[in-house]
Design a protein around this motif. Structure first.
Motif, PDB file in Angstrom:
ATOM      1  N   HIS A 253      83.116  65.711  88.773  1.00 44.94           N
ATOM      2  CA  HIS A 253      84.408  65.532  89.470  1.00 44.94           C
ATOM      3  C   HIS A 253      85.565  66.358  88.888  1.00 44.94           C
ATOM      4  CE1 HIS A 253      84.628  62.608  86.254  1.00 44.94           C
ATOM      5  NE2 HIS A 253      84.141  61.591  86.940  1.00 44.94           N
ATOM      6  N   HIS A 281      86.896  63.374  97.640  1.00 45.06           N
ATOM      7  CA  HIS A 281      88.295  62.941  97.623  1.00 45.06           C
ATOM      8  C   HIS A 281      89.219  63.988  97.011  1.00 45.06           C
ATOM      9  CE1 HIS A 281      86.126  61.201  94.178  1.00 45.06           C
ATOM     10  NE2 HIS A 281      87.230  61.305  93.483  1.00 45.06           N
ATOM     11  N   TRP A 299      91.693  57.168  91.642  1.00 46.27           N
ATOM     12  CA  TRP A 299      90.418  57.517  91.022  1.00 46.27           C
ATOM     13  C   TRP A 299      90.668  58.068  89.625  1.00 46.27           C
ATOM     14  CZ3 TRP A 299      90.339  58.588  96.433  1.00 46.27           C
ATOM     15  CH2 TRP A 299      89.231  58.085  97.133  1.00 46.27           C
ATOM     16  N   ASP A 327      81.292  60.391  93.808  1.00 52.84           N
ATOM     17  CA  ASP A 327      81.789  59.431  92.819  1.00 52.84           C
ATOM     18  C   ASP A 327      82.092  58.098  93.502  1.00 52.84           C
ATOM     19  OD1 ASP A 327      82.534  58.337  90.398  1.00 52.84           O
ATOM     20  OD2 ASP A 327      84.505  59.291  90.342  1.00 52.84           O
ATOM     21  N   SER A 345      90.220  51.860  89.059  1.00 54.23           N
ATOM     22  CA  SER A 345      90.088  53.186  89.679  1.00 54.23           C
ATOM     23  C   SER A 345      88.731  53.316  90.360  1.00 54.23           C
ATOM     24  CB  SER A 345      90.240  54.285  88.634  1.00 54.23           C
ATOM     25  OG  SER A 345      91.566  54.313  88.138  1.00 54.23           O
ATOM     26  N   GLY A 346      88.724  54.034  91.471  1.00 54.05           N
ATOM     27  CA  GLY A 346      87.485  54.271  92.204  1.00 54.05           C
ATOM     28  C   GLY A 346      87.587  53.784  93.633  1.00 54.05           C
TER      29      GLY A 346
END
Length: 462
Positions: A253, A281, A299, A327, A345-346
């Motif tokens: 990422h 993203h 994220w 992710d 986060s995520g």
């Protein structure tokens, strides 16, 4: 029925269900930098024949005229939350969403509860997937500051790689001991995948903004707290370690334009020792979207500027970044609705990753051939996956048929994630996944999941 007997029964059932033929007629095949119209015959899970005209009687025939046939996407970074966090997601629910989105294989991360830090815990996850996953699967072995002996036992033929969090993570998975990092990079028997953010930089930034805002830090500060500097310091350190020890390194990422210059596009992918991944993203959203999306696009690493987004896409297109992944990391809406400091986060992405990339194609930002390359071919090459990632005779039939002219809107009603939300909710995509075929069996058919079969464990040519 005993657990072992049930496991073997499921394997046998999966084997029997694959003993069939599927004939795909008149598809526009997107494969290995080409487009061409062809028929594809699948027999016993394998692509048996690709030809202009195939005239055989098959158990199932799909009229694919006007549809585009892609190799199934291989997502090299997901968090399916099982075991221990199954109120958010599990392997069954998220693999369903994956096949609905054209992802036929996934590689899952070790920051579950407990963290996947022993060979037994790793094998436990494979056992769950063998019984419940609709998609093909592999799981990363986790590294910590004190489990090098366990890491070195990892089977290079049957496990996708070693995951190292060079930045904050769940439980005992932050690897910040310099000696440990040196040993992992020096002795790892296989690919090392890294999450790269410098923990000290992030902590200093966070303390600064706590002094300014107290506990009410706005989410718009997220890409400044988890800054370009934090990412670059850690990524460049990983590259230096890999060059020093000859490690097979894969950095996950990438979120900044600056980091893209750490990677080389003058070496053939099969010969690269250092590769990189971009996530959907980071190719779609920018820091401007925090105003409307808030924590839904929080994220780690953070979504950053338009300059970063465009620079990452440029690196994808010119070969400095090798693969596109998700992710995928779901949380409940209740968790995401908390304040910035408390919200995890995520976010969930596997169902919408390929449609989002196809939308970028409609915007003339990426070709269909490049989507197939970055989401299937290159992942198979990077990880040396055995007989997957390409539409080739003799390879496993992991296939996706796409209708490029079938608009649909993402809504709560058609979201399959267990968490039941998506950062793409309200977005209209121009392309729809018509069929997904996993290891030779139809798993998704025009809006309907075909359950009862499981995917297969990925194997690796190492």
């Amino acid at each position: 029925m005993e657990k072992a007997a049930l496991f073997h029964l499921l394997l046998y059932k999966n084997y029997l269900c694959s003993m069939s033929t599927i004939l795909i007629k008149s598809a526009t095949v997107v494969n290995e930098h080409k487009q061409f119209i062809a028929d594809v015959l699948v027999k016993n899970g394998i692509i048996e024949l690709i030809d202009q005209h195939i005239n055989v009687q098959a158990d199932q025939e799909i009229n694919a005229e006007g549809l585009y046939l892609f190799p199934g996407c291989i997502d090299d970074q997901v968090h399916f939350r099982e075991p221990g966090l199954t109120h958010k997601a599990n392997i069954y629910t998220e693999s369903r969403a994956a096949v609905a989105g054209g992802i036929t294989s996934f590689m899952e991360m070790p920051n579950t509860v407990p963290n996947t830090l022993t060979q037994q815990l790793l094998e436990d996850k494979y056992q769950i997937a063998a019984q419940t996953s609709l998609a093909n699967y592999s799981f990363f072995m986790g590294a910590s500051n004190d489990n090098l002996d366990e890491v070195l036992k990892t089977d290079i033929k049957n496990v996708c790689g070693i995951k190292v969090f060079m930045g904050s993570s769940t439980g005992n998975m932050l690897v910040d001991n310099p000696n440990t990092l040196e040993n992992i990079f020096a002795h790892s028997p296989m690919l090392v995948a890294t999450h790269c953010e410098d923990e000290a930089t992030i902590k200093n930034n966070l303390e600064h903004y706590k002094q300014l805002y107290g506990e009410d830090i706005p989410v718009t500060m997220h890409p400044i707290i988890r800054s370009e500097e934090a990412c670059y310091l850690s990524s460049s350190m990983a590259v230096e370690l890999a060059k020093k020890h000859g490690t097979r390194l894969h950095i996950l990422h990438i979120s900044t334009e600056k980091e893209t210059h750490l990677f080389d596009n003058t070496i053939a992918l099969k010969d690269k020792k250092i590769t990189a991944e971009a996530c959907v993203h980071h190719l779609w959203f920018t820091d401007k979207d925090y105003e409307t999306k808030g924590n839904l696009i929080k994220w780690n690493p953070a979504v950053k500027t338009e300059h970063d987004r465009d620079g990452i896409l440029k690196a994808v297109l010119d070969g400095r970044i090798d693969v596109i992944a998700t992710d995928h990391a779901p949380h409940t809406l209740e968790e995401k609705s908390q304040s910035y400091l408390k919200a995890p986060s995520g976010g969930p992405l596997v169902q919408h990753a390929l449609p989002a990339m196809l939308e970028l194609h409609h915007q003339s930002k990426i070709s269909l051939e490049q989507i197939a390359e970055k989401m299937a071919h290159n992942v198979a090459t990077c990880f040396q996956i055995e007989k997957r990632g390409f539409i080739r005779e003799g390879y496993w039939a992991d296939l996706v048929l796409v209708d490029l002219k079938s608009p649909w809107k993402v809504s709560t009603e058609n979201i399959l994630y267990k968490c039941k939300w998506s950062p793409f909710e309200g977005t209209t995509f121009q392309s729809k996944i018509a069929y997904t075929i996993v290891s030779g069996r139809i798993a998704w058919n025009n809006g309907n999941l075909i359950e009862g079969n499981t995917g297969r464990r990925l194997s690796f040519n190492r």
